[in-house]
Each structure stands twice: as C-alpha cells, then as structure tokens.
Design an enzyme around this catalytic site. Structure first.
Site, PDB file in Angstrom:
ATOM      1  N   GLU A   1       0.839  -1.189  -0.045  1.00 37.54           N
ATOM      2  CA  GLU A   1       0.099   0.116   0.060  1.00 37.54           C
ATOM      3  C   GLU A   1       0.710   1.226  -0.047  1.00 37.54           C
ATOM      4  O   GLU A   1       1.725   1.312   0.712  1.00 37.54           O
ATOM      5  CB  GLU A   1      -0.924  -0.035   1.313  1.00 37.54           C
ATOM      6  CG  GLU A   1      -1.939   1.012   1.349  1.00 37.54           C
ATOM      7  CD  GLU A   1      -2.886   0.678   2.365  1.00 37.54           C
ATOM      8  OE1 GLU A   1      -3.804   1.574   2.593  1.00 37.54           O
ATOM      9  OE2 GLU A   1      -2.493   0.201   3.525  1.00 37.54           O
TER      10      GLU A   1
ATOM     11  N   LYS B   1      -9.462   3.336  -2.650  1.00 37.66           N
ATOM     12  CA  LYS B   1      -9.604   2.647  -1.720  1.00 37.66           C
ATOM     13  C   LYS B   1     -11.123   2.757  -1.162  1.00 37.66           C
ATOM     14  O   LYS B   1     -11.501   4.032  -1.103  1.00 37.66           O
ATOM     15  CB  LYS B   1      -8.579   2.519  -0.324  1.00 37.66           C
ATOM     16  CG  LYS B   1      -8.597   1.777   0.702  1.00 37.66           C
ATOM     17  CD  LYS B   1      -7.720   2.067   1.996  1.00 37.66           C
ATOM     18  CE  LYS B   1      -7.689   1.034   2.884  1.00 37.66           C
ATOM     19  NZ  LYS B   1      -6.244   0.946   3.683  1.00 37.66           N
TER      20      LYS B   1
ATOM     21  N   CYS C   1      -5.628  -3.635   2.301  1.00 37.59           N
ATOM     22  CA  CYS C   1      -5.336  -3.456   3.663  1.00 37.59           C
ATOM     23  C   CYS C   1      -6.708  -3.536   4.613  1.00 37.59           C
ATOM     24  O   CYS C   1      -7.153  -4.629   4.677  1.00 37.59           O
ATOM     25  CB  CYS C   1      -4.585  -2.330   4.085  1.00 37.59           C
ATOM     26  SG  CYS C   1      -3.455  -2.562   5.581  1.00 37.59           S
TER      27      CYS C   1
ATOM     28  N   PRO D   1      22.448   2.729  28.425  1.00 41.02           N
ATOM     29  CA  PRO D   1      22.607   2.677  29.860  1.00 41.02           C
ATOM     30  C   PRO D   1      22.061   1.285  30.114  1.00 41.02           C
ATOM     31  O   PRO D   1      20.842   0.839  30.456  1.00 41.02           O
ATOM     32  CB  PRO D   1      21.854   3.481  30.726  1.00 41.02           C
ATOM     33  CG  PRO D   1      21.448   4.531  29.288  1.00 41.02           C
ATOM     34  CD  PRO D   1      21.486   3.612  28.235  1.00 41.02           C
TER      35      PRO D   1
ATOM     36  N   SER E   1      21.853  -1.320  33.493  1.00 46.16           N
ATOM     37  CA  SER E   1      21.782  -1.586  34.698  1.00 46.16           C
ATOM     38  C   SER E   1      21.914  -2.845  35.199  1.00 46.16           C
ATOM     39  O   SER E   1      22.018  -3.229  36.509  1.00 46.16           O
ATOM     40  CB  SER E   1      20.374  -0.940  35.271  1.00 46.16           C
ATOM     41  OG  SER E   1      19.314  -1.851  34.791  1.00 46.16           O
ATOM     42  N   GLY E   2      21.585  -3.844  34.427  1.00 48.66           N
ATOM     43  CA  GLY E   2      21.834  -5.436  34.679  1.00 48.66           C
ATOM     44  C   GLY E   2      20.490  -5.934  35.265  1.00 48.66           C
ATOM     45  O   GLY E   2      20.332  -6.931  35.502  1.00 48.66           O
ATOM     46  N   GLY E   3      19.454  -5.161  35.148  1.00 50.31           N
ATOM     47  CA  GLY E   3      17.889  -5.367  35.145  1.00 50.31           C
ATOM     48  C   GLY E   3      17.258  -6.007  33.943  1.00 50.31           C
ATOM     49  O   GLY E   3      17.948  -5.893  32.964  1.00 50.31           O
ATOM     50  N   ALA E   4      16.136  -6.322  34.111  1.00 52.83           N
ATOM     51  CA  ALA E   4      15.500  -7.081  33.010  1.00 52.83           C
ATOM     52  C   ALA E   4      15.270  -6.305  31.772  1.00 52.83           C
ATOM     53  O   ALA E   4      15.563  -6.640  30.778  1.00 52.83           O
ATOM     54  CB  ALA E   4      14.171  -7.528  33.803  1.00 52.83           C
ATOM     55  N   ASP E   5      14.674  -5.031  32.024  1.00 52.93           N
ATOM     56  CA  ASP E   5      14.621  -3.812  30.764  1.00 52.93           C
ATOM     57  C   ASP E   5      15.701  -3.722  30.008  1.00 52.93           C
ATOM     58  O   ASP E   5      15.635  -3.946  28.860  1.00 52.93           O
ATOM     59  CB  ASP E   5      13.605  -2.851  31.412  1.00 52.93           C
ATOM     60  CG  ASP E   5      12.526  -3.090  32.151  1.00 52.93           C
ATOM     61  OD1 ASP E   5      11.997  -4.183  31.751  1.00 52.93           O
ATOM     62  OD2 ASP E   5      12.125  -2.426  32.759  1.00 52.93           O
TER      63      ASP E   5
END
Length: 722
Positions: free
Chosen positions: A46, A115, A177, A356, A358-362
């Site tokens: 499209e 369309k 679509c 950045p 952090s060592g966290g999940a995100d």
C-alpha cells in the site's frame, strides 16, 4: 483445451517515507525479479511509491506529483512489458485525494482503483489524509497528468471500484489492507462475481501475536468463496514507531501456497506461485450455496484489458500447498525490534547505539535485542546480501579490506553500554551488566556517578540552605523522591554526553543513538522518572509488557546464546535509588508501585482494549479475580491504578518513541489519545465503586492475607514524581 495457468507475484518492500528515489529502485527491482520468475501479475504494498507513513505530508501536492513522476519512470523502457504491475500511491481525482492502486501494463496506465474503506483506529488516521470511494460501481474517466499523457499517448484511464478482465482468460479484483478486515469485505462481492484473482496491497504493522489473525482472514476468504488471494506488505521501519512485518503470501481456495519472511533485513523480497485458475472455477461450482448467492449478485463492473495473463508454461505444475510459519512471541520480541533498530540506524546516519545497562530485566532485554540485530546482520552477510554488508561496513567504520568477523565483533562497534552506579547500587547488578556486555560483545564502561549526584545535592543546599535526606534517614516523601530522581536524571545527562563523544573517544566519527528501556507497563503506570535515562532517542521495548520480557529473557538465554539473561530474569526488579540500611528490605519495583506487573498488564488491556472506565473495570475484575481478592480489595486496587495512572499521565506526553508491539500501549503521541490533566480523585466513579464494594463485602481469603504480608498491597511511594 489449454489449462489456465498463471504465475503471480507479490512482494515485501522496505520502503521509506518520502524517499522516492530509493522506493522507486525497490519497486523496479521487485518487478524485474517477478518477470525473471515468469510472473505476469505483480502486486506491491500500500502507498509503496511515497511510503505508507508520510502522514501530514500527504496534504502536500508535492507528494502526489512526485508519485506520478515515479510512475513515469516505471513506464519507461520495457519494465512493464508483458507484466501487469499493481502499485500503490495517492491520486487526486476531481479535487478529492484517494489512496489508490494504479495498474500499469506495456507502458500504459490501465486503471486506478481507490480504496473504499479506510483505517481509522489504533495507529491509523487515513481519513485525515484521504477520502474513501463512496460512489459504488460508478466508473469514471481519470484525466492523467500532462507529462504522463505526453509519455504514454493516452489522455485518460478508468477510475473506480471495478475489476479488470484480461482477454477473456482471467479477471483481477482489488481490496486494500483495511478492507480485508471489514464486515462487508470487497473480496466477498468479487468472488461472487466470479473474479479469479484478488490482490491486497497492504501496509500492516507488526504486533505481538497478530499475524495469525491476518492469515486466518485470508484463508477464510478463499476457503468459503474460492479464488486466488495475493497479499503484499511493506516490511521495515519507514520513519515512525511501527515495524511493517512483511509476510507477503498467496492463498488458493483456502490453501496456503507461498509465504515471504516476517522479519528480515533484505529490502526486496518477491514471492511467486503458479496457480491453475480452472481449480478456482471447479471449487466454486462445487458449492451449491455459493452458486445460488452468486447467481443473485449484481456483478462488479469490468474494465477490459487486451492482454492474456495466462502465459505460464502449459506443462508447468501448480504450486503445492504448505503450512504457514508463525513465530513464537519471544522470537517476535527478538527480531521485530531488531529489524526496526537496524533500519533506523542505517537511515539516520548514526554510528551506533548507547545503552545505559543496569543489569536489570529491561535494559538487559534491549542489549539482547541489539545483539540479535548483529546476529541477523551477520546471517544476511553470510547469505550473500551485499546491501546489508555494505551498510554494516559503513556504519561500523571498517577499513578497506576488513570484513565483519562475528556478531560480537560487530556489536563491539555498534553498541556502547555503560553501567552508571551509585552508592545505592549493588555489586550483583554491576556484575550482571558486565557479564552480559561481554556475551553480547558491546563496548562497555563501568562508572560511578556519586560525585555528580553529590555535587547537585550540594548545589541545592547552597541555594536553599536546606539539606534533603532519604526517608530512611528521617526525610520526607518529597525529599526521598527528589534524591532518587537526581540520580535518575543525571544518568540521562551522562548518557547523552557519552553518546555524543563516545565515537570521538574511540577515534571514530559520528554520534550514537541513546536507547531507552522502559517497558509498556511502566509507561502505563508512570513508574519512571520524567527525563531520566528512560528519556532517549528510541525505545525498542516501550510497547512490550514485563511478563513478555521475562519470557523473552529466558528464551534469549537459550536461543541467542546470552546465558546471563537467565540470571537477570531471576533477580527481583529494583530501581536501586534508595540507600540500604541494616535490617531494611531491598527496594523493589512491585512494592514501590503497590501492584504487580501481571496486574498492570490486566489493567492496561481492560483500559485500552476493552475500553473500560473505573466502574466497568471493577465489575469485570469482580469476575476475573473472584477467587483471588475480596470485593473491597479489588475496589482498592482499581482505584489505586486509576489514581496513579492519572497522576502520572503527563509522563506519557514525553515518552521516548517506542516500537509498537502491544495494543494497550499508552503512547500519547500516536496511539493513545487521552487527556493528561485529570481530576485524580475520580470522585463520581470512585464513589460508585465504594458503594458496590461495600454492598458485597466479605472476609478476605487467606491467599490475600499472605500477599498483604508479603508487601504487595502497600501505599505507593514513587507515584507523584515530576
């Protein structure tokens, strides 16, 4: 009698809004590839000429004019010789701008089909730019632009919602679509009118767990009414938050014949199939109810085209049926945002990313997604994709004669990660960040930011004569939040400094794009500091829930080869912004928020997808959570959610542009259009919830008492951050 065999072609194209030269080259390439494979009909995505995501640029006449200029280029030479080319572009007819399919054949414009049903929900605002065709079966004559007239020798072509009839051997109809998803979809009338081939040039974005619905609709369309169905789609990032996920495909009589890739870095992919149109006729005539309905249906108007579409080798065999390919959601999370990031990186002129970590999940999820991107780049290079290789060598600033050796080596050039710790950070998060960076291959820095945090606190004391303290040291809630937010916001400032000067430090040119890492649940709840390191250039996980990210981390540890992700997912999510004192519990996100990530996902889906206000949500949760919480606690949790959602709604106006992956995204700028100034007390709604809860109050079950003791039902401490 000869068989009616025809080779049809559909394609995935990685188009870019307003990049007419590149878009034209990709269209040319797809037509040439279709001809090489023997196709006599090619359908593209499209609005493929200007790019689907032009948005308010569609208001500009330049966009329409440049699209016609591209048509002129396509009609030069023999590119359209002996092949019907179905391209998407905007067309202005009698003062009205339409989203159209333009049919080209043998250096002529054959027909223009506008369309009839526009996409106007979620991420789409088509009626802002276009009108739908409302004149039914009326066929107009369209006055072609003067330059096209001079080139083709034709002054007009047909314009309207009709089908094309090719030398009595084949007919083609169109739906575009959104029309596939409508109750009175055009394919029904087309099939009942005996149209053999129905094409759909689409601009459909990726969303987790969405592909099966799209394919099931196409399968159903041909399973009950017969016919050949061709689906083309854009693939890639065309300049916005959406990733168009390709999957060009061919169906015949409810069977799946061919499928393009959903996630890939190649700019052009052509999918072909050889179909026997006599099978369509046989299928339809074998269904009595279809016969009766077809005999009572007014046929669609037909535009005759003097060209025989069935030119396939009569000895050729029709394409055999296959099984469709559906990716598991974890792989969708890995590869969809990875492809989106690659397109953005190579088209932005940047030299890489700064994350950045952090060592966290995100943030670990984001690092893994970039690592997946590098793995995909390497696979395309190994498969001989010279364009991907050229982009990788250019962005990675390889020297003459150098080659991309491994995904980790490429990541070392493209991904810069930095762990910005303070005295409140733990050694375990720093170690996880370091180990993950090593596994991905990023250029990694560990640093402490206490000196700039202390400098800011000292400056505040100098200005005001007051010294702020954390709550554990006797400070107020306002002091406690402010001291946390200093750390978060200064990390953002340092991240952008490193992004600007990181390449220079390493003796390279250019700049880095800063990646954010706030998930969709945190954006919905507002559990993030405004203008902290969640404020970035791009956020690949901003549309993904915490629950899905956890499942992705487990998947990535096994399938991406980043084993450290397994340790990351087992750690409790924590901001690490408050000091730890002896005997004090470690700060965790779910305790801070007063609700679990799982519950946030429920609230988000009920608020956005089910369109429930506070009272309706309470009533729904009385059913969903009847064995989990008593009515009074459900009432408290619903009120808490809406209270803090509305307090923090202003943060949604500044969310980092994020990859759209969830239909409950709180993205204020494109998807979730709501106020950002609320009466956060919701007095009318909350009074009704309280009255209903009081009338059905009962003792809490043991499971709730245990959760209360575990700290999941607590006052929210990090709520009104500005």
């Amino acid at each position: 009698m000869r068989r009616r065999l025809v080779v049809v072609a559909t394609c995935n194209l990685d188009q870019w809004s307003l990049e007419f030269q590149g878009n034209l080259e990709r269209i040319r390439s797809s037509i040439a590839l279709a001809k090489e494979k023997g196709a006599t009909y090619r359908v593209g995505p499209e609005l493929e000429i200007p790019g689907y995501g032009c948005e308010d640029h569609f208001y500009e006449q330049d966009t329409v004019d440049h699209s016609w200029e591209c048509v002129e280029e396509l009609l030069k030479g023999d590119l359209t010789q002996d092949i019907v080319c179905d391209v998407g572009m905007p067309v202005t007819h009698l003062g009205v701008r339409y989203n159209c399919r333009v049919f080209l054949l043998n250096q002529k414009v054959c027909h223009i089909r506008p369309k009839v049903a526009l996409a106007d929900d979620g991420n789409y605002r088509e009626s802002r730019y276009f009108s739908s065709w409302k004149r039914g079966s009326v066929v107009d004559m369209y006055q072609l632009p003067v330059s096209v007239q001079e080139q083709t020798g034709q002054k007009t072509c047909s314009f309207g919602d009709c089908a094309l009839s090719f030398a009595d051997d084949c007919t083609i109809g169109v739906e575009t679509c959104e029309e596939l998803f409508t109750p009175q979809a055009p394919h029904i009338r087309l099939a009942l009118s005996g149209v053999d081939i129905i094409s759909n040039g689409s601009g459909s974005h990726h969303q987790l767990r969405k592909l099966d619905r799209r394919l099931e609709l196409m399968k159903s369309a041909t399973a009950k009414a017969g016919g050949v169905y061709l689906y083309a789609n854009q693939r890639g990032c065309d300049g916005g938050r959406l990733y168009y996920d390709g999957c060009a495909c061919v169906f015949v009589n409810g069977e799946f014949l061919a499928q393009g890739q959903q996630f890939a870095l190649s700019e052009v992919e052509v999918v072909t199939a050889t179909v026997n149109l006599d099978d369509v006729r046989s299928f339809r005539t074998s269904i009595a109810s279809l016969q009766h309905q077809a005999s009572a249906t007014a046929p669609v108007p037909m535009v005759p085209i003097n060209f025989c579409l069935c030119q396939a080798d009569p000895a050729a065999l029709p394409t055999s049926a296959i099984q469709p390919c559906y990716h598991e959601p974890e792989r969708e999370i890995a590869e969809g945002p990875a492809c989106w990031l690659w397109d953005y990186l190579r088209r932005s002129g940047a030299s890489g990313f700064l994350l950045p970590l952090s060592g966290g999940a995100d943030s670990s999820s984001v690092a893994a997604i970039v690592g997946c991107m590098c793995q995909m780049v390497l696979r395309h290079i190994q498969a001989g994709d010279s364009r991907v290789e050229a982009d990788a060598l250019r962005i990675g600033q390889y020297g003459d004669g150098e080659e991309v050796g491994s995904a980790q080596e490429l990541a070392a050039r493209l991904l810069h990660t930095v762990y910005m710790g303070t005295q409140n950070s733990s050694s375990s998060t720093e170690d996880r960040a370091t180990r993950l960076a090593q596994q991905v291959g990023s250029y990694h820095i560990n640093c402490k930011v206490d000196s700039i945090v202390e400098a800011m606190a000292s400056l505040f004391t100098l200005i005001t004569g007051k010294q702020a303290r954390f709550r554990v040291d006797g400070g107020s809630t306002a002091e406690n939040l402010a001291l946390q937010n200093i750390q978060a916001r200064l990390r953002m400032v340092l991240a952008f400094l490193l992004a600007q000067l990181g390449p220079w430090v390493r003796g390279r040119s250019g700049f880095l794009l800063v990646l954010g890492s706030a998930n969709v649940d945190e954006g919905l709840r507002g559990y993030l500091t405004k203008y902290d390191c969640s404020s970035a250039d791009l956020n690949p996980i901003g549309g993904i829930s915490k629950g899905d990210l956890k499942r992705f981390l487990r998947w990535g540890a096994k399938h991406l080869g980043y084993g450290e992700l397994g340790a990351v997912v087992e750690a409790a999510p924590t901001a690490e912004l408050e000091p730890i004192r002896e005997g004090q519990a470690v700060q965790t996100d779910e305790v801070d928020m007063g609700m679990t990530y799982e519950e946030l996902g429920v609230y988000g889906r009920l608020r956005k997808i089910s369109k429930l206000g506070p009272v309706s949500m309470f009533c729904r949760l009385l059913v969903l959570w009847r064995d989990r919480y008593p009515p009074n606690l459900i009432a408290k949790r619903v009120k808490d959610f809406f209270k803090y959602y509305s307090i923090n709604r202003h943060k949604a106006t500044t969310l980092t542009p994020a990859y759209h992956a969830e239909s409950y995204s709180p993205d204020d700028n494109r998807f979730d259009h709501r106020p950002f100034l609320y009466n956060t007390r919701w007095p009318w709604q909350f009074a009704r919830i309280d009255a209903m809860a009081e009338s059905m109050s009962s003792p809490p079950p043991k499971s709730v008492e245990s959760q209360q003791q575990g700290g999941l039902v607590q006052d929210i401490s990090k709520s009104s951050d500005q």
